[in-house]
Design a protein around this motif. Structure first.
Motif, short mmCIF file in Angstrom:
data_model
loop_
_atom_site.label_atom_id
_atom_site.label_comp_id
_atom_site.label_asym_id
_atom_site.label_seq_id
_atom_site.Cartn_x
_atom_site.Cartn_y
_atom_site.Cartn_z
N LYS A 173 23.31 8.81 22.06
CA LYS A 173 23.80 8.49 20.71
C LYS A 173 22.68 8.55 19.69
CE LYS A 173 27.91 5.56 20.98
NZ LYS A 173 28.46 4.23 20.63
N LEU A 174 21.52 8.02 20.07
CA LEU A 174 20.38 8.03 19.15
C LEU A 174 19.89 9.46 18.92
CD1 LEU A 174 18.37 4.95 20.48
CD2 LEU A 174 19.88 5.05 18.48
N LEU A 175 19.93 10.28 19.96
CA LEU A 175 19.56 11.69 19.79
C LEU A 175 20.49 12.39 18.80
CD1 LEU A 175 18.78 12.61 23.51
CD2 LEU A 175 17.13 12.65 21.64
N LEU A 176 21.79 12.12 18.93
CA LEU A 176 22.74 12.72 18.00
C LEU A 176 22.51 12.23 16.58
CD1 LEU A 176 25.17 14.42 17.29
CD2 LEU A 176 26.66 12.58 18.14
N ILE A 225 18.15 14.82 10.71
CA ILE A 225 17.20 15.93 10.51
C ILE A 225 17.88 17.07 9.76
CG2 ILE A 225 15.93 17.77 11.68
CD1 ILE A 225 15.30 15.68 13.89
N LEU A 226 19.10 17.42 10.17
CA LEU A 226 19.82 18.51 9.49
C LEU A 226 20.15 18.13 8.05
CD1 LEU A 226 22.18 19.57 12.43
CD2 LEU A 226 20.28 20.90 11.48
N ALA A 259 7.31 16.90 11.72
CA ALA A 259 7.15 18.35 11.66
C ALA A 259 8.37 19.07 12.23
CB ALA A 259 5.89 18.78 12.41
N VAL A 260 9.17 18.35 13.02
CA VAL A 260 10.38 18.95 13.57
C VAL A 260 11.31 19.40 12.44
CG1 VAL A 260 11.66 16.77 13.77
CG2 VAL A 260 12.20 18.64 15.30
N ASP A 261 11.25 18.76 11.28
CA ASP A 261 12.08 19.18 10.16
C ASP A 261 11.78 20.62 9.77
OD1 ASP A 261 12.40 16.40 10.28
OD2 ASP A 261 12.82 16.27 8.14
N GLU A 262 10.50 20.98 9.76
CA GLU A 262 10.12 22.33 9.38
C GLU A 262 10.64 23.36 10.39
OE1 GLU A 262 5.92 22.45 8.93
OE2 GLU A 262 5.85 20.66 7.66
N VAL A 263 10.65 22.98 11.66
CA VAL A 263 11.10 23.89 12.70
C VAL A 263 12.55 24.30 12.46
CG1 VAL A 263 11.52 24.15 15.18
CG2 VAL A 263 9.48 22.93 14.37
N PHE A 264 13.36 23.36 11.99
CA PHE A 264 14.79 23.63 11.88
C PHE A 264 15.30 23.78 10.46
CE2 PHE A 264 14.18 22.27 16.14
CZ PHE A 264 15.05 23.06 16.84
N SER A 265 14.38 23.85 9.49
CA SER A 265 14.80 24.03 8.11
C SER A 265 15.46 25.39 7.89
CB SER A 265 13.62 23.86 7.15
OG SER A 265 12.61 24.83 7.44
N GLU A 266 15.16 26.36 8.74
CA GLU A 266 15.70 27.71 8.54
C GLU A 266 17.20 27.79 8.79
OE1 GLU A 266 15.07 30.36 12.45
OE2 GLU A 266 13.20 29.59 11.66
#
Length: 318
Positions: A20-23, A29-30, A307-314
């Motif tokens: 649940k926390l992962l979701l 993040i999205l 930094a994970v935000d940058e990975v998935f900003s695309e």
């Protein structure tokens, strides 16, 4: 017809707090990267509960027609945290997630892996399926070094080594109680009896409270405490309330450790799996293996966890 930017897939809807926390982390993040909740759909074992809890669309992960329909109107599939590719009990997990990834690619989704760990992969088939799925990913973010090495061995592209994405969740405030209770978490495992034997002598005169992150944690905790001292933790808000009164923490589950680190509570881990020992190493806390180890204050959450935000900003530009 609504079109989704991201379909999220993990071990969602099975009643486990860690997942649940992962979701929750994936959705946040999205959202931080400009993708609204209306553009997110979740594949879940319990779609109605997932939709109600997270205010997103959700479909039944086991209904092939629903999954096909969802992928046909989604830009991306995000493997949203956890240890999805492993064969500790059976190769079936690797087969199922590989099939879902391939189906998504056939239907035109770009695939991303966020906050993943891989293994154990005891059979050659498990490794081959994992490698095939990973090589279908545009970007891969892993939470521990062994998983990073598996991705590199599989010749994957755009691999980033980071931390468990739940550590991006921010408490309103945190302060543990030096005079509070010791918070303990146990879970089913072949190593459970050994852990109980080691820790039980140190709990005799302690004020202890149990943290059950899943229903299956309750029976193991009854081995060391009364049922009325066990709290079933079902949300991040539940965790805030429980950890606030803790003076120290002793646990098996990875996300019990992650929560203890977030809330700045001294911690020792019982590593039933390599992902737990890797987390303990990253966090600077001891592992209980052959003998008892006193909990110590974990390292603060590093700024580069975001930094994970940058990975998935695309995904926003798909």
């Amino acid at each position: 017809m609504r079109r989704y930017r991201a379909a999220l897939l993990g071990y969602y809807g099975f009643g486990n707090l860690g997942d649940k926390l992962l979701l929750q982390s994936c959705i946040e993040i999205l959202k931080r990267n400009g993708i609204s909740q209306e553009k997110i759909v979740v594949l879940s074992n319990n779609p109605s509960e997932t939709s109600e809890s997270f205010h997103v669309d959700s479909v039944n992960r086991w209904k092939v027609r629903e999954v096909i329909h969802t992928f046909s109107k989604s830009d991306s599939l995000v493997l949203g945290g956890g240890g999805l590719f492993q064969d500790s009990t059976s190769v079936k997990s690797c087969v199922w997630y590989w099939g879902i990834v391939k189906l998504a690619r056939i239907l035109g989704c770009k695939v991303y892996a966020l906050g993943q760990s891989f293994g154990p992969l005891n059979s050659k088939l498990s490794f081959v399926l994992t490698r095939s799925a990973l090589n279908s990913c545009m970007r891969i973010h892993v939470r521990d070094e062994p998983s990073y090495n598996i991705a590199l061995t599989s010749k994957c592209r755009n691999v980033t080594l980071g931390s468990d994405i739940v550590m991006t969740l921010k408490p309103d405030s945190y302060s543990h109680d030096d005079n509070g209770y010791m918070l303990v978490n146990l879970r089913p495992s072949p190593k459970l009896n050994d852990f109980v034997r080691i820790i039980k002598p140190h709990l005799t005169h302690a004020n202890i409270k149990g943290a059950a992150l899943s229903d299956e944690d309750i029976e193991p905790l009854k081995m060391i405490m009364n049922p009325e001292d066990i709290v079933r933790v079902k949300s991040f808000d539940d965790a805030k309330d429980l950890w606030r009164g803790a003076s120290s923490a002793l646990g098996m589950r990875l996300h019990f450790g992650v929560l203890s680190r977030i809330f700045r509570v001294p911690l020792s881990m019982m590593p039933y799996d390599v992902k737990v020992s890797e987390f303990a190493k990253q966090s600077g806390v001891p592992c209980i293996v052959d003998s008892y180890a006193e909990p110590v204050m974990p390292c603060e959450i590093p700024e580069d966890v975001y930094a994970v935000d940058e990975v998935f900003s695309e995904i926003k530009s798909l």
